[in-house]
Design a protein around this motif. Structure first.
Motif, PDB file in Angstrom:
ATOM      1  N   THR A   1      21.072  17.873   8.934  1.00  0.00           N
ATOM      2  CA  THR A   1      20.181  18.425   9.962  1.00  0.00           C
ATOM      3  C   THR A   1      19.072  19.263   9.336  1.00  0.00           C
ATOM      4  O   THR A   1      17.928  19.242   9.810  1.00  0.00           O
ATOM      5  N   PHE A   2      19.388  19.983   8.274  1.00  0.00           N
ATOM      6  CA  PHE A   2      18.354  20.783   7.613  1.00  0.00           C
ATOM      7  C   PHE A   2      17.293  19.877   6.997  1.00  0.00           C
ATOM      8  O   PHE A   2      16.087  20.121   7.142  1.00  0.00           O
ATOM      9  N   ALA A   3      17.732  18.813   6.303  1.00  0.00           N
ATOM     10  CA  ALA A   3      16.778  17.905   5.666  1.00  0.00           C
ATOM     11  C   ALA A   3      15.909  17.207   6.708  1.00  0.00           C
ATOM     12  O   ALA A   3      14.683  17.104   6.551  1.00  0.00           O
ATOM     13  N   VAL A   4      16.528  16.713   7.796  1.00  0.00           N
ATOM     14  CA  VAL A   4      15.762  16.007   8.827  1.00  0.00           C
ATOM     15  C   VAL A   4      14.782  16.964   9.505  1.00  0.00           C
ATOM     16  O   VAL A   4      13.597  16.645   9.696  1.00  0.00           O
ATOM     17  N   GLY A   5      15.238  18.144   9.884  1.00  0.00           N
ATOM     18  CA  GLY A   5      14.381  19.085  10.600  1.00  0.00           C
ATOM     19  C   GLY A   5      13.219  19.579   9.763  1.00  0.00           C
ATOM     20  O   GLY A   5      12.060  19.544  10.199  1.00  0.00           O
ATOM     21  N   LEU A   6      13.499  20.028   8.536  1.00  0.00           N
ATOM     22  CA  LEU A   6      12.423  20.561   7.705  1.00  0.00           C
ATOM     23  C   LEU A   6      11.467  19.464   7.265  1.00  0.00           C
ATOM     24  O   LEU A   6      10.247  19.686   7.185  1.00  0.00           O
ATOM     25  N   THR A   7      12.003  18.265   6.979  1.00  0.00           N
ATOM     26  CA  THR A   7      11.122  17.146   6.608  1.00  0.00           C
ATOM     27  C   THR A   7      10.170  16.808   7.749  1.00  0.00           C
ATOM     28  O   THR A   7       8.978  16.572   7.525  1.00  0.00           O
ATOM     29  N   ALA A   8      10.688  16.770   8.976  1.00  0.00           N
ATOM     30  CA  ALA A   8       9.835  16.460  10.123  1.00  0.00           C
ATOM     31  C   ALA A   8       8.743  17.508  10.295  1.00  0.00           C
ATOM     32  O   ALA A   8       7.570  17.178  10.531  1.00  0.00           O
ATOM     33  N   VAL A   9       9.102  18.784  10.166  1.00  0.00           N
ATOM     34  CA  VAL A   9       8.104  19.850  10.336  1.00  0.00           C
ATOM     35  C   VAL A   9       7.031  19.773   9.253  1.00  0.00           C
ATOM     36  O   VAL A   9       5.823  19.798   9.539  1.00  0.00           O
ATOM     37  N   LEU A  10       7.449  19.650   7.989  1.00  0.00           N
ATOM     38  CA  LEU A  10       6.478  19.630   6.900  1.00  0.00           C
ATOM     39  C   LEU A  10       5.652  18.339   6.897  1.00  0.00           C
ATOM     40  O   LEU A  10       4.466  18.362   6.562  1.00  0.00           O
ATOM     41  N   ALA A  11       6.266  17.212   7.264  1.00  0.00           N
ATOM     42  CA  ALA A  11       5.492  15.972   7.379  1.00  0.00           C
ATOM     43  C   ALA A  11       4.472  16.067   8.510  1.00  0.00           C
ATOM     44  O   ALA A  11       3.342  15.576   8.394  1.00  0.00           O
ATOM     45  N   GLY A  12       4.868  16.699   9.627  1.00  0.00           N
ATOM     46  CA  GLY A  12       3.915  16.906  10.704  1.00  0.00           C
ATOM     47  C   GLY A  12       2.742  17.764  10.271  1.00  0.00           C
ATOM     48  O   GLY A  12       1.586  17.489  10.616  1.00  0.00           O
ATOM     49  N   ILE A  13       3.017  18.807   9.476  1.00  0.00           N
ATOM     50  CA  ILE A  13       1.932  19.640   8.948  1.00  0.00           C
ATOM     51  C   ILE A  13       1.035  18.816   8.031  1.00  0.00           C
ATOM     52  O   ILE A  13      -0.197  18.937   8.060  1.00  0.00           O
ATOM     53  N   THR A  14       1.648  17.959   7.202  1.00  0.00           N
ATOM     54  CA  THR A  14       0.865  17.121   6.292  1.00  0.00           C
ATOM     55  C   THR A  14      -0.086  16.207   7.054  1.00  0.00           C
ATOM     56  O   THR A  14      -1.272  16.098   6.722  1.00  0.00           O
TER      57      THR A  14
END
Length: 541
Positions: free
Chosen positions: A203-216
């Protein structure tokens, strides 16, 4: 131990910045123009992918270090990093396939970098007594900051030789570090065995990846907007990722062996030091990018340097910030061991804030000594903050939680850096999309060109600078807006392709042709018109 962990952090941070400044040479080497529509994602992932993966994985590897041994995970990080360096230098393809190869192996390198980052601080804390820990952590932090700026100079030098040399330089360092770490490092810390928190990591990997990819992807244009923050996919990634992170927090509160020990935030010193680290990373994380763009794209060309020379010169002219950090980091670490971390961390951030005000007041064509003074003071302030702050974090947690605490601190800092880059680039893009069309229109009008037809500018959805639709900049297309008819008996002034129609230093002109990117056009003599770039022509430095 200190020499080994310093080498590991230095190598990982050099690798992050050496690629950033060498991107024109790398994309030219694989024959890909990253400014063409559809190719901008390659550029963004080459810049952001390494930081994103590091931010996601560093906490998990810190927890694995607590369970299996910090030295064991650290040594494995050297091996993974070295394998990635070899594969990057041997890229067999060009074009999109070549870019995907580079991005994929950069992500592999980020896995190795996460292993190094997550456990180096914990190994230092295990080895050094409390009265010398600040000094050791200061040297380690200085290596991290110095590596990010030494990478700029190395990238400028090696990009001139060959783009593959940018990756090959990490190979001997990685091999030497791997051998040295296996021979010299031994486990001396307290282990915290237990089950691996699978659902927490997922859940940490999925959540943080989604947030940082959205920022990218928020940096890219969407529709009529110059940025992508209104893109439903970007909003879904950021909001959805935040919700997944809430679920992750609930899982961690009920886990017997949590990956992210939220109970550590009950320790006031740990919580406040991490909040300060996050805010500092957001505030200054994108500064390096902006200073490079300022030097390479504006200041150095104004002072007669060709664009082929600007990467190396930009790295050299940013040396003062590295010197400031090298001086202040270890010194503040030693003093914080005696007098406490709060005074030095607070004073350091106050200096950094003052330098931001000074940089904001600088003119575009600044005197270099003022720039060197401000960036040097910024480095001093950053060094005064980083070492005492990280020492306060590590001293505040129990010995068996040091790996997790180090990983959590690394995650906070890397996430702040990624968010900072998104904020800085968005501000820059918004500024360009609002001010550049007016400046170009005024320049065209004052030099005999046609205005923009009185219509509001609509940002270019292709992902490049907002130059589409400007008359005279694309001779292969019909200009937008009403056209001026020739007046009988009056000689027409040359169009905007003549020398000097748009104010630009030393004969450089704004781009034209099908790319509409930041290509350099050579000064033309005798009224001869410059040759326009051909479709598909690779990006030039």
């Amino acid at each position: 131990m200190l020499s080994n962990t310093t080498l590991g952090v230095l190598m990982a941070t050099i690798n992050a910045s050496i690629v950033m400044i060498s991107l024109p040479a790398i994309f030219s080497g694989i024959h890909l123009n990253p400014l063409q529509p559809g190719n901008v994602s390659y550029l963004l992932w080459m810049i952001m992918g390494y930081m994103l993966v590091t931010a996601v994985l560093v906490t998990g590897f810190g927890r694995l270090g607590d369970m299996l041994g910090r030295v064991r995970i650290y040594n494995a990080g050297f091996v993974v990093f070295s394998i990635g360096a070899v594969a990057l230098a041997l890229d067999p393809w060009t074009g999109g396939q070549g870019a995907m190869w580079l991005i994929g192996w950069r992500l592999v390198q980020a896995v190795g970098g996460s292993m190094l980052f997550a456990n180096s601080t914990a190994i230092i804390t295990d080895t050094f007594p409390t009265d010398r820990r600040g000094m050791a952590l200061g040297i380690n932090q200085v290596a991290g900051m110095a590596g990010s700026f030494l990478g700029l100079i190395l990238g400028g030098l090696l990009a001139v030789v060959h783009w593959r040399a940018v990756f090959f330089v990490s190979v001997p360092i990685g091999i030497a570090g791997t051998i040295w770490s296996y021979l010299s490092l031994h486990e001396s810390g307290t282990r915290n065995p237990g089950r691996f928190d699978v659902w927490g990591n997922v859940t940490f990997a999925v959540g943080l990846t989604a947030v940082l990819a959205g920022i990218t992807y928020g940096i890219q244009p969407y529709g009529d907007s110059s940025t992508g923050w209104t893109n439903p996919a970007v909003l879904a990634a950021i909001i959805g990722g935040a919700l997944v992170l809430v679920v992750f927090g609930i899982i961690e509160l009920h886990s017997a062996a949590p990956m992210f020990n939220l109970s550590l935030f009950r320790i006031r010193a740990f919580t406040m030091a991490n909040i300060a680290s996050l805010l500092t990373a957001i505030g200054r994380g994108g500064l390096q990018f902006m200073l490079i763009i300022w030097l390479q794209g504006i200041w150095l060309p104004l002072h007669g340097y060709s664009y082929e020379q600007t990467p190396l010169r930009a790295g050299i002219y940013m040396v003062p910030i590295t010197i400031g950090f090298l001086v202040a980091g270890p010194l503040s670490g030693i003093l914080s061991d005696r007098f406490g971390a709060r005074l030095f961390a607070t004073l350091g951030l106050s200096i950094v804030a003052a330098t931001f005000v000074g940089l904001m007041l600088l003119p575009v064509d600044f005197p270099y000594w003022v720039f060197a003074l401000l960036t040097g003071l910024s480095g001093i302030g950053s060094g005064m903050f980083s070492s005492p702050n990280r020492s306060a974090i590590m001293n505040s947690v129990p010995a068996r939680e040091r790996g997790s605490a180090s990983g959590m601190a690394g995650t906070v800092q890397n996430a702040g850096n990624s968010l900072s880059i998104g904020v800085f680039f968005s501000l820059m893009i918004i500024g360009l999309s609002t001010s550049l069309p007016h400046a170009l229109s005024s320049g065209l009008s004052s030099n005999g060109g046609a205005r923009l037809g009185g219509r509001p500018h609509r940002p270019d959805p292709s992902g490049e600078l907002p130059l589409r639709g400007l008359p005279g900049l694309q001779p292969d297309r019909h200009p937008a807006g009403p056209q001026r008819r020739p007046q009988p008996g009056r000689r027409q002034r040359p169009g905007p392709h003549r020398q000097g129609v748009l104010p630009a230093p030393h004969g450089s002109a704004l781009p034209s042709g099908p790319h509409r990117g930041l290509h350099r056009r050579r000064h033309h003599v005798g009224g001869r018109r410059p040759r326009l770039p051909r479709p598909g022509q690779p990006l030039r430095a």
